[in-house]
Design an enzyme around this catalytic site. Structure first.
Site, mmCIF file in Angstrom:
data_model
loop_
_atom_site.group_PDB
_atom_site.id
_atom_site.type_symbol
_atom_site.label_atom_id
_atom_site.label_comp_id
_atom_site.label_asym_id
_atom_site.label_seq_id
_atom_site.Cartn_x
_atom_site.Cartn_y
_atom_site.Cartn_z
ATOM 1 N N CYS A 125 0.823 -1.234 0.000
ATOM 2 C CA CYS A 125 0.000 0.000 0.000
ATOM 3 C C CYS A 125 0.845 1.267 0.000
ATOM 4 O O CYS A 125 0.345 2.353 -0.311
ATOM 5 C CB CYS A 125 -0.922 0.003 1.205
ATOM 6 S SG CYS A 125 -1.789 -1.543 1.425
ATOM 7 N N HIS A 266 -3.225 7.255 2.054
ATOM 8 C CA HIS A 266 -3.670 5.938 1.580
ATOM 9 C C HIS A 266 -5.085 5.706 2.119
ATOM 10 O O HIS A 266 -5.379 5.987 3.278
ATOM 11 C CB HIS A 266 -2.708 4.867 2.091
ATOM 12 C CG HIS A 266 -3.210 3.476 1.872
ATOM 13 N ND1 HIS A 266 -3.740 3.066 0.673
ATOM 14 C CD2 HIS A 266 -3.285 2.400 2.709
ATOM 15 C CE1 HIS A 266 -4.109 1.802 0.775
ATOM 16 N NE2 HIS A 266 -3.852 1.379 1.999
ATOM 17 N N ASN A 296 -10.230 0.089 -0.370
ATOM 18 C CA ASN A 296 -8.770 0.148 -0.279
ATOM 19 C C ASN A 296 -8.177 -0.477 -1.546
ATOM 20 O O ASN A 296 -8.262 -1.689 -1.731
ATOM 21 C CB ASN A 296 -8.347 -0.613 0.978
ATOM 22 C CG ASN A 296 -6.842 -0.655 1.164
ATOM 23 O OD1 ASN A 296 -6.078 -0.363 0.247
ATOM 24 N ND2 ASN A 296 -6.416 -1.045 2.358
HETATM 25 O O1 UT7 Z 1 -4.022 -1.128 3.155
HETATM 26 C C1 UT7 Z 1 -3.395 -1.844 4.157
HETATM 27 C C2 UT7 Z 1 -3.592 -1.187 5.392
HETATM 28 N N1 UT7 Z 1 -4.719 -1.785 6.070
HETATM 29 C C3 UT7 Z 1 -5.298 -1.124 7.017
HETATM 30 O O2 UT7 Z 1 -4.944 -0.015 7.278
HETATM 31 C C4 UT7 Z 1 -6.375 -1.802 7.804
HETATM 32 C C5 UT7 Z 1 -6.351 -1.282 9.203
HETATM 33 N N2 UT7 Z 1 -7.356 -1.913 10.027
HETATM 34 C C6 UT7 Z 1 -8.671 -1.614 9.932
HETATM 35 O O3 UT7 Z 1 -9.061 -0.839 9.070
HETATM 36 C C7 UT7 Z 1 -9.605 -2.211 10.927
HETATM 37 O O4 UT7 Z 1 -8.869 -2.911 11.905
HETATM 38 C C8 UT7 Z 1 -10.663 -3.141 10.307
HETATM 39 C C9 UT7 Z 1 -11.674 -2.340 9.535
HETATM 40 C C10 UT7 Z 1 -10.008 -4.162 9.413
HETATM 41 C C11 UT7 Z 1 -11.426 -3.883 11.411
HETATM 42 O O5 UT7 Z 1 -11.988 -2.947 12.321
HETATM 43 P P1 UT7 Z 1 -11.831 -3.173 13.895
HETATM 44 O O6 UT7 Z 1 -12.543 -2.091 14.560
HETATM 45 O O7 UT7 Z 1 -10.356 -3.329 14.168
HETATM 46 O O8 UT7 Z 1 -12.614 -4.498 14.109
HETATM 47 P P2 UT7 Z 1 -12.091 -5.904 14.704
HETATM 48 O O9 UT7 Z 1 -11.204 -6.588 13.731
HETATM 49 O O10 UT7 Z 1 -11.600 -5.695 16.079
HETATM 50 O O11 UT7 Z 1 -13.459 -6.699 14.797
HETATM 51 C C12 UT7 Z 1 -14.477 -6.295 15.712
HETATM 52 C C13 UT7 Z 1 -15.616 -7.276 15.578
HETATM 53 C C14 UT7 Z 1 -15.171 -8.723 15.673
HETATM 54 O O12 UT7 Z 1 -16.166 -9.464 16.342
HETATM 55 P P3 UT7 Z 1 -16.003 -9.793 17.905
HETATM 56 O O13 UT7 Z 1 -14.740 -10.604 18.000
HETATM 57 O O14 UT7 Z 1 -15.919 -8.479 18.617
HETATM 58 O O15 UT7 Z 1 -17.246 -10.569 18.203
HETATM 59 C C15 UT7 Z 1 -15.109 -9.175 14.240
HETATM 60 O O16 UT7 Z 1 -15.317 -10.563 14.106
HETATM 61 O O17 UT7 Z 1 -16.227 -7.141 14.295
HETATM 62 C C16 UT7 Z 1 -16.281 -8.412 13.649
HETATM 63 N N3 UT7 Z 1 -16.144 -8.219 12.233
HETATM 64 C C17 UT7 Z 1 -17.198 -7.951 11.432
HETATM 65 N N4 UT7 Z 1 -18.510 -7.823 11.700
HETATM 66 C C18 UT7 Z 1 -19.316 -7.525 10.682
HETATM 67 C C19 UT7 Z 1 -15.009 -8.220 11.470
HETATM 68 N N5 UT7 Z 1 -15.322 -7.970 10.189
HETATM 69 C C20 UT7 Z 1 -16.658 -7.800 10.152
HETATM 70 C C21 UT7 Z 1 -17.561 -7.489 9.120
HETATM 71 N N6 UT7 Z 1 -18.875 -7.366 9.428
HETATM 72 N N7 UT7 Z 1 -17.153 -7.310 7.851
#
Ligand code: UT7
Length: 339
Positions: A125, A266, A296
């Site tokens: 990225c 980005h 992204n």
């Molecule tokens: O280009 C490369 C650079 N990449 C990035 O910069 C990505 C950086 N990270 C992020 O943007 C975020 O971490 C994400 C958007 C990927 C995830 O957001 P988050 O607030 O960190 O969520 P999380 O991974 O902690 O997940 C929270 C909850 C989880 O459930 P539990 O364990 O709390 O029950 C996940 O299983 O949300 C759940 N979850 C979803 N729920 C509905 C994860 N993906 C989804 C989804 N829909 N698509």
């Protein structure tokens, strides 16, 4: 690198790497959040609140070069630059058509840039900012004068559309920019690049698996085939390194954030962009965002933004902008330039 100038016949002369023109190309096919809810257990609300993304483009049955080539051609047209003038082409992609020839060589052949040397730079990225920094270094070394950076991704081919943790985030697209060495303008003022390979597994897309080629089972496992991301870890990395890179690039240039007109980050997550806005007291209008429409697109995200900004007439001569990349590697980088 020092900013700006040298003396010639008693006069201060500006020199530097200027952004001449931009181009982009995204596939027609849209994949909306609502369509994703039919594929995995997710909701429009979750995706919008956690990321800001509403839809992304998908390059069904297309090779990455089929996105890269029109983006490159549009960048040349936009600047009235002929392919013959290019002496350097750098391409960035995590999804090349082939290990060899490189994407850069495919683009070179397609546009007829006979005078250019061409290679791919791998920084996920952060690809666009890394490649731009390489261009600037070649220019300053006197080894090239007109360069094309083209970033193109078909990440949908690496995404498991049964894995909700990644399939909502990524999209396909391509962006390109032409740079020229100028002996009258400053262009790029400072750059800062960094990496932390110890955290590489936080965003993993494997190439060929390690195997016993003569005797082994040569089928790909699920882990080998698809992209995996520890979103939280990448988020923490970005929230720490992006402001740090912006601080450092400003410090090196002897500038402060209030002297900056634009930040072009980005496009990974609106919450990361909010961190940048709050930290530097930037107005929302100063930070370009299009992730709601494209998701992204990895290395392509910054040049797609730049192309939209140019098409809308938002980038004005003399303005100062910071381009910021972060992601796989893990890598990050910031470029401060005068438009
Ligand atoms: O280009 C490369 C650079 N990449 C990035 O910069 C990505 C950086 N990270 C992020 O943007 C975020 O971490 C994400 C958007 C990927 C995830 O957001 P988050 O607030 O960190 O969520 P999380 O991974 O902690 O997940 C929270 C909850 C989880 O459930 P539990 O364990 O709390 O029950 C996940 O299983 O949300 C759940 N979850 C979803 N729920 C509905 C994860 N993906 C989804 C989804 N829909 N698509």
């Amino acid at each position: 690198m020092s900013i700006i100038s040298f003396y010639k016949n008693g006069e201060v002369i500006a020199i530097g790497t200027i952004l001449v023109s931009t181009g982009s190309y995204v596939p027609e096919q849209r994949l909306t959040n609502s369509q994703l809810t039919e594929m995995v257990e997710t909701s429009d609300e979750w995706i919008v609140q956690r990321t800001g993304i509403r839809e992304r483009r998908i390059a069904s049955n297309m090779q990455t070069s089929e996105l890269a080539i029109p983006a490159a051609q549009r960048a040349l047209e936009d600047g009235g630059v002929s392919a013959q003038e290019l002496d350097l082409i750098i391409a960035c992609t995590a999804t090349p058509d082939s290990y060899t020839p490189s994407l850069a060589c495919r683009v070179q052949a397609a546009i007829g840039a006979d005078n250019a040397f061409a290679f791919d730079a791998s920084a996920a990225c952060s690809g666009f900012v890394y490649a731009t920094d390489i261009v600037d270094s070649y220019f300053r070394a006197g080894k090239a004068k007109t360069a094309l950076v083209v970033c193109a991704e078909t990440l949908s081919r690496l995404v498991d559309f049964t894995d909700r943790t990644v399939c909502c985030l990524f999209g396909d697209g391509a962006g390109a920019a032409v740079f020229r060495w100028s002996e009258t303008e400053e262009g790029i003022l400072q750059t800062v690049m960094g990496a932390d390979g110890t955290r590489g597994d936080a965003l993993l897309a494997k190439a060929l698996p390690v195997e016993d080629a003569l005797n082994g089972d040569r089928t790909y496992s699920h882990t080998d085939r698809f992209l995996h991301m520890n979103g939280k870890e990448v988020f923490r990395f970005a929230a720490r390194t992006v402001p740090d890179a912006i601080d450092r690039v400003l410090n090196k240039a002897g500038m402060t954030a209030d002297e900056i007109d634009w930040v072009v980050p980005h496009q990974a997550n609106l919450r990361i962009i909010d961190v940048i806005c709050r930290r530097y007291g930037l107005k929302k209008e100063q930070v370009y965002v299009n992730l709601d429409r494209f998701g992204n697109t990895s290395s392509a995200s910054v040049p797609i933004c730049l192309d939209e900004m140019r098409q809308k007439g938002l980038l004005k001569r003399g303005q100062r902008a910071i381009f910021v990349g972060f992601g796989g590697g893990l890598t990050y980088g910031a470029i401060l330039l005068r438009i």
